[in-house]
Enzyme design. Structure first.
Site, PDB file in Angstrom:
ATOM      1  N   LYS A 180      -5.640  -4.509   0.262  1.00  0.00           N
ATOM      2  CA  LYS A 180      -6.629  -4.257   0.500  1.00  0.00           C
ATOM      3  C   LYS A 180      -6.754  -2.498   0.495  1.00  0.00           C
ATOM      4  O   LYS A 180      -5.239  -2.089   0.370  1.00  0.00           O
ATOM      5  CB  LYS A 180      -7.311  -3.722   2.343  1.00  0.00           C
ATOM      6  CG  LYS A 180      -7.851  -5.111   2.805  1.00  0.00           C
ATOM      7  CD  LYS A 180      -8.125  -5.306   4.734  1.00  0.00           C
ATOM      8  CE  LYS A 180      -8.622  -6.226   4.857  1.00  0.00           C
ATOM      9  NZ  LYS A 180     -10.060  -6.654   4.179  1.00  0.00           N
ATOM     10  N   ARG A 207     -10.157 -17.522   7.903  1.00  0.00           N
ATOM     11  CA  ARG A 207     -10.632 -18.711   8.029  1.00  0.00           C
ATOM     12  C   ARG A 207      -9.779 -19.790   7.556  1.00  0.00           C
ATOM     13  O   ARG A 207      -9.930 -20.932   8.387  1.00  0.00           O
ATOM     14  CB  ARG A 207     -12.054 -19.137   6.757  1.00  0.00           C
ATOM     15  CG  ARG A 207     -11.918 -18.869   5.271  1.00  0.00           C
ATOM     16  CD  ARG A 207     -12.499 -17.999   4.151  1.00  0.00           C
ATOM     17  NE  ARG A 207     -12.529 -17.083   4.238  1.00  0.00           N
ATOM     18  CZ  ARG A 207     -14.096 -15.684   3.932  1.00  0.00           C
ATOM     19  NH1 ARG A 207     -14.681 -16.498   3.208  1.00  0.00           N
ATOM     20  NH2 ARG A 207     -14.171 -14.896   3.890  1.00  0.00           N
TER      21      ARG A 207
HETATM   22  N1  BES Z   1     -10.965  -9.339   8.611  1.00  0.00           N
HETATM   23  C1  BES Z   1     -11.375  -9.080   6.963  1.00  0.00           C
HETATM   24  C2  BES Z   1     -13.498  -9.242   7.631  1.00  0.00           C
HETATM   25  C3  BES Z   1     -13.205  -7.826   8.115  1.00  0.00           C
HETATM   26  C4  BES Z   1     -13.949  -6.265   7.542  1.00  0.00           C
HETATM   27  C5  BES Z   1     -13.487  -7.675   9.703  1.00  0.00           C
HETATM   28  C6  BES Z   1     -14.328  -5.182   8.129  1.00  0.00           C
HETATM   29  C7  BES Z   1     -13.795  -5.556   9.972  1.00  0.00           C
HETATM   30  C8  BES Z   1     -14.618  -4.719   8.777  1.00  0.00           C
HETATM   31  C9  BES Z   1     -11.712  -9.994   6.722  1.00  0.00           C
HETATM   32  O1  BES Z   1      -9.967 -10.926   6.566  1.00  0.00           O
HETATM   33  C10 BES Z   1     -11.320 -10.074   5.363  1.00  0.00           C
HETATM   34  O2  BES Z   1     -10.538  -9.614   4.480  1.00  0.00           O
HETATM   35  N2  BES Z   1     -12.216 -10.470   4.335  1.00  0.00           N
HETATM   36  C11 BES Z   1     -12.839  -9.899   3.439  1.00  0.00           C
HETATM   37  C12 BES Z   1     -12.619 -11.494   1.990  1.00  0.00           C
HETATM   38  C13 BES Z   1     -13.093 -11.323   1.125  1.00  0.00           C
HETATM   39  C14 BES Z   1     -11.787 -10.365   0.496  1.00  0.00           C
HETATM   40  C15 BES Z   1     -12.517 -12.843   0.151  1.00  0.00           C
HETATM   41  C16 BES Z   1     -13.927  -9.481   3.158  1.00  0.00           C
HETATM   42  O3  BES Z   1     -15.122  -9.592   3.945  1.00  0.00           O
HETATM   43  O4  BES Z   1     -14.046  -8.082   2.447  1.00  0.00           O
HETATM   44 MN    MN Z   2      -8.996 -10.222   5.134  1.00  0.00          MN
END
Ligand code: BES
Ligand code: MN
Ligand code: ZN
Length: 498
Positions: free
Chosen positions: A280, A354
């Site tokens: 991230k 997931r």
């Molecule tokens: N934990 C995150 C989702 C999330 C984002 C929770 C913001 C709370 C606030 C999840 O694991 C994630 O990183 N999702 C990504 C998935 C994508 C990169 C395939 C997302 O939603 O950006």
């Molecule tokens: Mn994630």
């Protein structure tokens, strides 16, 4: 360490004529007429009428005004006006917020005992009392655990007396205390940094709580997770120095038999989500310390249920790992074999939730779950769809979906139903494995579709709480940080009306 609150909430018949230096009276004020409780009389009514009629205090929700005034019998008294919003819109959620705002304003003014005159409008009295008490307990939550408090010896709010709701309702007050304290317990975990809450520490805190409330602990360490073939959980956890764990707690009501239904709460327990190799970026990565909020909610709910003792067998299953980049990390394109058997291609290591959940859901079924609710801070996509005021609800069973949706509304944590449909199956089709973990937008829907393949025929609801688990800024009734989302919904689902 934190200032633990031990607020006592009780009901009173009338406001006291005077109070000592640590006391204050609060008056609920509607934004429209009649604005004040009919029972309010004497100088206090005159005072409140003056302040409200001159527009100094409009009675809008989540607003408060503290004034010092001479008491009828001489001396001074502190009066806290508490906005209730429009009469027609006053409901349990508004009551919860009003009580939260009232106790936070009182606590910051160093009030020790607060007598709160409030009219519940059209809200059923027992539910209204419960909502007020819940709001008060939730409102006092603070997350400055690592701050040195110079004023630590200063007075705290010790007692809230609700005046104007009649008397009795002891059960409602107790229910509210148990539920709100459990939500605060879950918030405490979700606000805890990744450093001090890696998976095994999360499991240890769960076990400590289970011992306190008489729940059975059946958690698995990394070797057992490996032996059982939980490739999703192992794959996500393999990049970290911290070992993953599968936290499992059980509640068995008295006289329960193996034949009885078993409901499972499965919660995402990523103690920190860096994204892994698909790392991230951005300033707010620290919020990913709360990527175990779904797991904390599942555990918080069973904590409350252990005290409320409904006649329902339950298990909480929390697959927990830290998602880190390293030389050992799972890489984009790697394939894991899940506990249930199907393989999943990990095309994006940031879609880790997931991968751990498919193992959690399958393990819950393996334990005999007849119904499943999973909770997860799963996707940024659900925040785009619904923002921070509704959780996304996905299900393979209309009746179960309806039950969870109703519970979420009654609990004041509204969810919104979203589709689970093979119309979106391209998003999870892999060239090389049975499924893949990411395939573009709409991602919240694709993620839910993948989970549904592991729920199979078992009635299942997935709550994507990515938008609701975290307050981006402080509100009148909560500090910035973890919200405890999901605890109240699950307790309401199991315990319903008191
Ligand atoms: N934990 C995150 C989702 C999330 C984002 C929770 C913001 C709370 C606030 C999840 O694991 C994630 O990183 N999702 C990504 C998935 C994508 C990169 C395939 C997302 O939603 O950006
Ligand atoms: Mn994630
Ligand atoms: Zn995540």
């Amino acid at each position: 360490m934190s200032r633990e609150t031990s607020l006592k909430v009780e009901l009173g018949a009338a406001l006291p004529a005077t109070h000592d230096a640590g006391g204050a009276v609060a008056v609920g004020v509607f934004a429209d007429e009649p604005r004040l409780p009919e029972t309010l009389d004497g100088g206090l009514r005159g005072l409140c009428e003056r302040v409200t009629s001159e527009g100094e205090f409009k009675g809008e929700g989540e607003t408060t005004l503290l004034i010092h005034a001479p008491a009828d019998g001489g001396g001074a008294r502190r009066v806290l006006l508490v906005g209730l919003g429009a009469r027609a819109e006053f409901d349990e959620a508004a009551a919860r917020r009003a009580a939260g705002s009232a106790v936070r304003a009182a606590a910051s003014a160093r009030v020790r005992t607060l007598d709160f005159a409030v009219v519940l409008g059209g809200v059923e009295v027992g539910r209204g009392v419960r909502a007020l008490a819940e709001g008060a307990h939730l409102g006092l939550y603070e997350n400055g655990f690592y701050q040195k408090k110079d004023d630590d010896e200063s007075p705290r709010l010790e007692r809230l007396r609700i005046v104007g709701a009649g008397e009795g309702f002891g059960e409602e007050l107790e229910h509210a205390r148990v539920v709100a304290e459990s939500a605060n317990w879950a918030r405490r975990l979700a606000d805890e940094p990744g450093l001090s809450l890696p998976p095994r520490e999360f499991a240890r805190r769960a076990a400590e709580m289970a011992n306190e409330f008489g729940l059975k602990v059946e958690s698995l360490g990394v070797e057992e997770v490996r032996a059982k073939g939980m490739g999703g959980l192992l794959g996500v956890g393999q990049g970290s120095e911290e070992e993953p764990a599968l936290i499992v707690l059980r509640y068995e009501p008295e006289g329960a038999s193996e034949e009885d239904e078993l409901w499972a709460f499965v919660g995402k327990g990523i103690t920190f989500d860096t994204g892994g190799i698909s790392i991230k970026h951005g300033l707010d990565m620290y919020e990913m310390k709360s990527d175990m909020a779904g797991g904390a909610a599942a555990l918080g709910a069973i904590r409350a249920i252990a005290q409320l003792k409904p006649n329902r067998r339950l298990v909480a299953v929390v697959p927990s790992a830290e998602n880190m980049p390293s030389g050992k990390s799972i890489k984009p394109g790697d394939i894991v074999r899940s506990f249930a058997g199907p393989t999943v291609e990990c095309v994006d290591t940031d879609a880790e939730g997931r991968l751990v959940l498919v193992d959690g859901i399958a393990y819950a079924k393996h334990l005999g779950a007849t119904r499943v609710v999973d909770l997860a801070t799963l996707t940024g996509s659900i925040i785009i769809a619904l923002g921070t005021h509704r959780a996304g609800l996905f299900s393979n069973d209309d009746e179960w979906a309806e039950q969870v949706l109703d519970a979420s509304l009654r609990a004041g944590e509204p969810a919104w139903r979203m589709p689970v449909s093979d119309d979106y199956k391209k998003r999870i089709e892999s060239m090389i494995a049975d499924y893949k973990n990411y395939g573009g937008k709409p991602d919240a829907t694709a993620a839910a579709l993948l989970l549904s393949k592991f729920a199979g025929e078992t009635p299942w609801v997935h709550l994507d709480i990515a938008g609701t688990a975290w307050y981006d800024s402080a509100t009148a009734y909560a500090p910035k940080g973890a919200s405890g989302a999901g605890v109240r919904t699950l307790v309401e689902l199991v315990c319903g009306e008191v």
